[in-house]
Design a protein around this motif. Structure first.
Motif, short mmCIF file in Angstrom:
data_model
loop_
_atom_site.label_atom_id
_atom_site.label_comp_id
_atom_site.label_asym_id
_atom_site.label_seq_id
_atom_site.Cartn_x
_atom_site.Cartn_y
_atom_site.Cartn_z
N SER A 50 -1.57 7.61 9.31
CA SER A 50 -2.25 6.45 9.12
C SER A 50 -2.83 5.57 10.15
O SER A 50 -2.40 6.00 11.54
N GLN A 97 -4.20 -0.08 2.62
CA GLN A 97 -3.49 -1.24 2.46
C GLN A 97 -4.13 -2.46 2.91
O GLN A 97 -4.87 -2.56 4.11
N GLY A 100 -1.94 -5.79 6.97
CA GLY A 100 -0.82 -5.40 7.54
C GLY A 100 -0.77 -5.75 8.87
O GLY A 100 -1.32 -6.52 9.40
N PRO A 106 1.40 1.44 8.75
CA PRO A 106 2.05 1.60 7.25
C PRO A 106 2.14 3.24 7.18
O PRO A 106 1.31 4.12 7.52
N GLU A 111 3.69 0.58 0.49
CA GLU A 111 2.90 -0.26 1.30
C GLU A 111 1.16 -0.19 1.13
O GLU A 111 0.55 -1.08 1.40
N PHE A 112 1.07 0.82 0.26
CA PHE A 112 -0.48 1.08 -0.22
C PHE A 112 -0.95 0.56 -1.41
O PHE A 112 -0.32 0.52 -2.43
N LEU A 113 -1.85 -0.28 -1.60
CA LEU A 113 -2.41 -0.97 -2.68
C LEU A 113 -3.36 -0.02 -3.63
O LEU A 113 -3.31 0.14 -4.87
#
Length: 125
Positions: A50, A97, A100, A106, A111-113
């Motif tokens: 990430s 995300q 952040g 992350p 945490e990821f949309l």
């Protein structure tokens, strides 16, 4: 409408390299942290790598630490994996995300949309 679409997967030989791409539409990745996850057959999904929205900090899983790099620009995110192994066989997903931390990438799924549909990577030994 936000969409993430992975590409670059397929069947590769052990020892080769592969670059996965994630094309984003509907969002500007400059303001998004990005992650690459993978799910091997019969196993849980895990974070491979990430990168913060700022691009200043990255995370790499121990299993791929010396073999992988992650990058992103305005519209694309990339995951390059070198010296592929059979255990790298999995479906790979990119995820975004919003915002952040500036310097802490992350790593948790929640945490990821936004998520892509995934791309299969099969490493033949």
């Amino acid at each position: 409408q936000v969409q993430l679409r992975e590409s670059g997967g397929g069947l590769v030989q052990a020892g080769e390299s592969l670059r996965l791409s994630c094309a984003a539409s509907g969002i500007n990745l400059v303001t998004f942290a990005m992650g690459w996850f993978r799910q091997p057959p019969g196993k849980d999904r895990e974070c491979v790598a990430s990168i913060t929205y700022s691009g200043t900090s990255t995370y790499h899983a121990d299993s791929v630490k010396d073999r992988v790099s992650i990058s992103k620009d305005k519209n694309m995110a990339y995951l390059e994996i070198n010296r592929l192994k059979a255990e790298d066989t999995a479906v790979y997903y990119c995820a975004a995300q919003r915002g952040g931390s500036y310097d802490s990438p992350p790593t948790r799924q929640y945490e990821f949309l936004y998520w892509g549909q995934g791309v299969q990577v099969t490493v033949s030994s």
